[in-house]
Scaffold this active site. Structure first.
Site, short mmCIF file in Angstrom:
data_model
loop_
_atom_site.label_atom_id
_atom_site.label_comp_id
_atom_site.label_asym_id
_atom_site.label_seq_id
_atom_site.Cartn_x
_atom_site.Cartn_y
_atom_site.Cartn_z
N LEU A 66 1.01 -0.64 -0.35
CA LEU A 66 -0.01 -0.24 0.04
C LEU A 66 0.30 1.27 0.21
CD1 LEU A 66 -2.85 -1.32 2.54
CD2 LEU A 66 -2.24 -1.63 0.69
N CYS A 67 1.84 1.29 -0.57
CA CYS A 67 2.99 2.13 -0.60
C CYS A 67 3.27 2.94 -1.92
CB CYS A 67 4.68 1.68 -0.52
SG CYS A 67 5.20 2.24 -0.13
N GLY A 68 3.12 4.03 -1.95
CA GLY A 68 2.81 5.10 -3.33
C GLY A 68 4.85 4.53 -4.01
N PHE A 69 5.29 4.33 -4.14
CA PHE A 69 6.72 2.94 -4.17
C PHE A 69 6.40 1.39 -4.55
CE2 PHE A 69 9.34 6.41 -1.87
CZ PHE A 69 9.52 7.00 -2.94
N THR A 70 5.35 1.12 -4.05
CA THR A 70 4.61 -0.36 -4.61
C THR A 70 4.37 -0.69 -6.70
OG1 THR A 70 3.38 -0.49 -2.88
CG2 THR A 70 2.64 -2.00 -3.94
#
Length: 189
Positions: A66-70
């Site tokens: 659930l990360c912006g970097f996913t």
């Protein structure tokens, strides 16, 4: 008065002391732990033994669903596809350590990695990568490169063929970045 045998024995032991100390230091350096001494539990069951990849470079990346970097999962898959035949292995290490961005269990992690991003490289079970409960690999990496510890999800450790850290890339460095590709190419040369 000191007899001749005592004098010779004293001189011999004094001469041997620096050699013994140097020898112990050399042995300690030669037996220094490498990345190949660690294992992770696989998301699919069993272990991912880094010793199975001895002599080959590894890209070990702490991930989160659930990360912006996913979306970097896609870039990691591209790297895996591009370099795996030459010996590189990418290993994803899901972690909930940063922003609680990996809250789910194994099926949730698999859904994101395998079904959403079509990842085929090895993925571990959810693992702590920082603090006192960090996985031993991450404790080792922090000791090896104290200024380069994960500050967020998708921190990348590149392990060279010798089992030592060859390079480190922060979360902000995309897997397809020229610096990452160049470092991987160097480790494969």
């Amino acid at each position: 008065m000191i007899d001749r045998r005592t004098m010779i024995a004293t001189m011999a032991s004094a001469a041997a002391l620096p050699f013994a100390a140097r020898s112990a230091q050399a042995q300690a350096a030669m037996s220094r732990m490498t990345a190949y001494g660690f294992s992770f539990q696989s998301l699919k069951g069993g272990d991912i033994r880094l010793a199975d990849y001895a002599g080959k470079p590894l890209l070990v990346v702490n991930t989160a669903s659930l990360c912006g970097f996913t979306p970097q999962y896609a870039g990691l898959q591209e790297i895996w596809t591009q370099f795996r035949e030459r010996g590189l292995t990418v290993i994803g290490v899901p972690s909930n350590d940063f922003g609680a961005q990996e809250p789910g269990g194994a099926s949730d992690i698999a859904q994101t990695a395998e079904h959403t991003y079509h990842v085929t490289f090895p993925i571990t079970v959810k693992t702590s990568v920082k603090g006192p409960n960090a996985h031993p690999f991450y404790k080792w990496a922090a000791a090896e490169r104290p200024a380069d510890v994960p500050g967020w999800n998708f921190h990348k450790y590149l392990v060279g063929r010798d089992g030592y850290l060859a390079d480190v890339f922060s979360s902000r460095v995309e897997p397809a970045d020229t610096r990452v590709i160049t470092a991987i190419s160097r480790t494969l040369a």
